[in-house]
Design a protein around this motif. Sequence first.
Motif, PDB file in Angstrom:
ATOM      1  N   LYS A  27       0.832  -1.210   0.000  1.00 43.63           N
ATOM      2  CA  LYS A  27       0.000   0.000   0.000  1.00 43.63           C
ATOM      3  C   LYS A  27       0.870   1.265   0.000  1.00 43.63           C
ATOM      4  O   LYS A  27       0.640   2.203  -0.756  1.00 43.63           O
ATOM      5  N   ALA A  28       1.893   1.252   0.861  1.00 44.48           N
ATOM      6  CA  ALA A  28       2.793   2.410   0.950  1.00 44.48           C
ATOM      7  C   ALA A  28       3.547   2.620  -0.362  1.00 44.48           C
ATOM      8  O   ALA A  28       3.841   3.750  -0.746  1.00 44.48           O
ATOM      9  N   TRP A  29       3.830   1.530  -1.079  1.00 43.92           N
ATOM     10  CA  TRP A  29       4.606   1.588  -2.321  1.00 43.92           C
ATOM     11  C   TRP A  29       3.748   2.036  -3.511  1.00 43.92           C
ATOM     12  O   TRP A  29       4.261   2.578  -4.471  1.00 43.92           O
ATOM     13  N   THR A  30       2.413   1.790  -3.439  1.00 45.96           N
ATOM     14  CA  THR A  30       1.573   1.990  -4.625  1.00 45.96           C
ATOM     15  C   THR A  30       0.521   3.093  -4.492  1.00 45.96           C
ATOM     16  O   THR A  30      -0.016   3.540  -5.507  1.00 45.96           O
ATOM     17  N   ASP A  31       0.199   3.515  -3.282  1.00 46.07           N
ATOM     18  CA  ASP A  31      -0.861   4.510  -3.079  1.00 46.07           C
ATOM     19  C   ASP A  31      -0.257   5.916  -3.070  1.00 46.07           C
ATOM     20  O   ASP A  31       0.586   6.223  -2.221  1.00 46.07           O
ATOM     21  N   PRO A  32      -0.681   6.783  -4.016  1.00 43.74           N
ATOM     22  CA  PRO A  32      -0.077   8.116  -4.127  1.00 43.74           C
ATOM     23  C   PRO A  32      -0.097   8.908  -2.820  1.00 43.74           C
ATOM     24  O   PRO A  32       0.791   9.715  -2.568  1.00 43.74           O
ATOM     25  N   LYS A  33      -1.106   8.644  -1.990  1.00 42.21           N
ATOM     26  CA  LYS A  33      -1.212   9.334  -0.701  1.00 42.21           C
ATOM     27  C   LYS A  33       0.037   9.099   0.153  1.00 42.21           C
ATOM     28  O   LYS A  33       0.475   9.968   0.898  1.00 42.21           O
ATOM     29  N   TYR A  34       0.620   7.905   0.023  1.00 40.56           N
ATOM     30  CA  TYR A  34       1.817   7.559   0.790  1.00 40.56           C
ATOM     31  C   TYR A  34       3.097   7.786  -0.018  1.00 40.56           C
ATOM     32  O   TYR A  34       4.106   8.224   0.530  1.00 40.56           O
ATOM     33  N   VAL A  35       3.049   7.483  -1.316  1.00 40.45           N
ATOM     34  CA  VAL A  35       4.232   7.623  -2.164  1.00 40.45           C
ATOM     35  C   VAL A  35       4.782   9.054  -2.096  1.00 40.45           C
ATOM     36  O   VAL A  35       5.992   9.266  -2.017  1.00 40.45           O
ATOM     37  N   VAL A  36       3.884  10.008  -2.076  1.00 39.61           N
ATOM     38  CA  VAL A  36       4.287  11.415  -2.046  1.00 39.61           C
ATOM     39  C   VAL A  36       5.130  11.724  -0.801  1.00 39.61           C
ATOM     40  O   VAL A  36       5.960  12.630  -0.806  1.00 39.61           O
ATOM     41  N   GLN A  37       4.983  10.917   0.244  1.00 41.89           N
ATOM     42  CA  GLN A  37       5.716  11.142   1.493  1.00 41.89           C
ATOM     43  C   GLN A  37       7.134  10.573   1.482  1.00 41.89           C
ATOM     44  O   GLN A  37       7.984  11.013   2.250  1.00 41.89           O
ATOM     45  N   TRP A  38       7.390   9.578   0.620  1.00 39.83           N
ATOM     46  CA  TRP A  38       8.715   8.939   0.669  1.00 39.83           C
ATOM     47  C   TRP A  38       9.507   8.971  -0.627  1.00 39.83           C
ATOM     48  O   TRP A  38      10.704   8.695  -0.643  1.00 39.83           O
ATOM     49  N   TRP A  39       8.874   9.324  -1.721  1.00 39.72           N
ATOM     50  CA  TRP A  39       9.560   9.262  -3.014  1.00 39.72           C
ATOM     51  C   TRP A  39      10.726  10.253  -3.058  1.00 39.72           C
ATOM     52  O   TRP A  39      10.569  11.413  -2.720  1.00 39.72           O
ATOM     53  N   GLY A  40      11.879   9.760  -3.488  1.00 45.01           N
ATOM     54  CA  GLY A  40      13.052  10.619  -3.647  1.00 45.01           C
ATOM     55  C   GLY A  40      14.012  10.532  -2.476  1.00 45.01           C
ATOM     56  O   GLY A  40      13.623  10.189  -1.369  1.00 45.01           O
ATOM     57  N   PRO A  41      15.297  10.842  -2.731  1.00 45.42           N
ATOM     58  CA  PRO A  41      16.318  10.752  -1.687  1.00 45.42           C
ATOM     59  C   PRO A  41      16.109  11.769  -0.567  1.00 45.42           C
ATOM     60  O   PRO A  41      15.253  12.637  -0.659  1.00 45.42           O
ATOM     61  N   LYS A  42      16.930  11.626   0.465  1.00 46.11           N
ATOM     62  CA  LYS A  42      16.902  12.522   1.623  1.00 46.11           C
ATOM     63  C   LYS A  42      17.025  13.980   1.172  1.00 46.11           C
ATOM     64  O   LYS A  42      17.847  14.294   0.317  1.00 46.11           O
ATOM     65  N   GLY A  43      16.200  14.854   1.748  1.00 47.39           N
ATOM     66  CA  GLY A  43      16.282  16.272   1.396  1.00 47.39           C
ATOM     67  C   GLY A  43      15.429  16.644   0.197  1.00 47.39           C
ATOM     68  O   GLY A  43      15.169  17.816  -0.057  1.00 47.39           O
ATOM     69  N   PHE A  44      14.987  15.646  -0.569  1.00 50.77           N
ATOM     70  CA  PHE A  44      14.122  15.897  -1.731  1.00 50.77           C
ATOM     71  C   PHE A  44      12.664  15.841  -1.284  1.00 50.77           C
ATOM     72  O   PHE A  44      12.316  15.068  -0.400  1.00 50.77           O
ATOM     73  N   THR A  45      11.823  16.651  -1.896  1.00 49.40           N
ATOM     74  CA  THR A  45      10.385  16.591  -1.613  1.00 49.40           C
ATOM     75  C   THR A  45       9.655  16.277  -2.905  1.00 49.40           C
ATOM     76  O   THR A  45      10.109  16.640  -3.990  1.00 49.40           O
TER      77      THR A  45
END
Length: 166
Positions: A27-45
């Motif tokens: 769910k965390a890997w596929t749901d945009p609601k969660y992906v937006v929180q973790w996608w990208g390296p440290k310091g990236f939003t």
Amino acid sequence: MGNSMANETERMTITRVFDAPRELVWKAWTDPKYVVQWWGPKGFTTTACKIDFRVGGKALFCTKSPEGQEFWNGIEYLEIVPYEKIVSLMYFADVDGNKIDPAQLGIEHEAIEGAYDMTLFEDLGDGTTKLTFIGNEPMKDAAESGQLEGWMETLDKLADVVAELV
């Protein structure tokens, strides 16, 4: 496969064990609601995240570096086995999701011809889940270009999101 070199080249492979059931990691890997929180390296939003999660569907993300530079990534989903496996093709994109050459962004990316990204989700049976991400570039190049470190940091962020879901 078509390219013999892919067999000789160790592909970028990262594994991570999460203290969470497989359904939650998925769910965390596929749901945009969660992906937006973790996608990208440290310091990236992540400032934009659209996911059409189905075979033949596409996703489009925009990440902003700490310096404020924006990068767009597209993903095309080629195979989805629910809770087990996702085969996809990730590429650098423009704001409309069209594929662009990473060199245009000053990024070196040595993709293995015909190789796809693969994400595997394995239920370890004790409430933990092993995620394996296999990238489409050689491990050596990924380490030299910073891709490997970037993915490690990204999975650190994913672990934080998963921990909040448990």
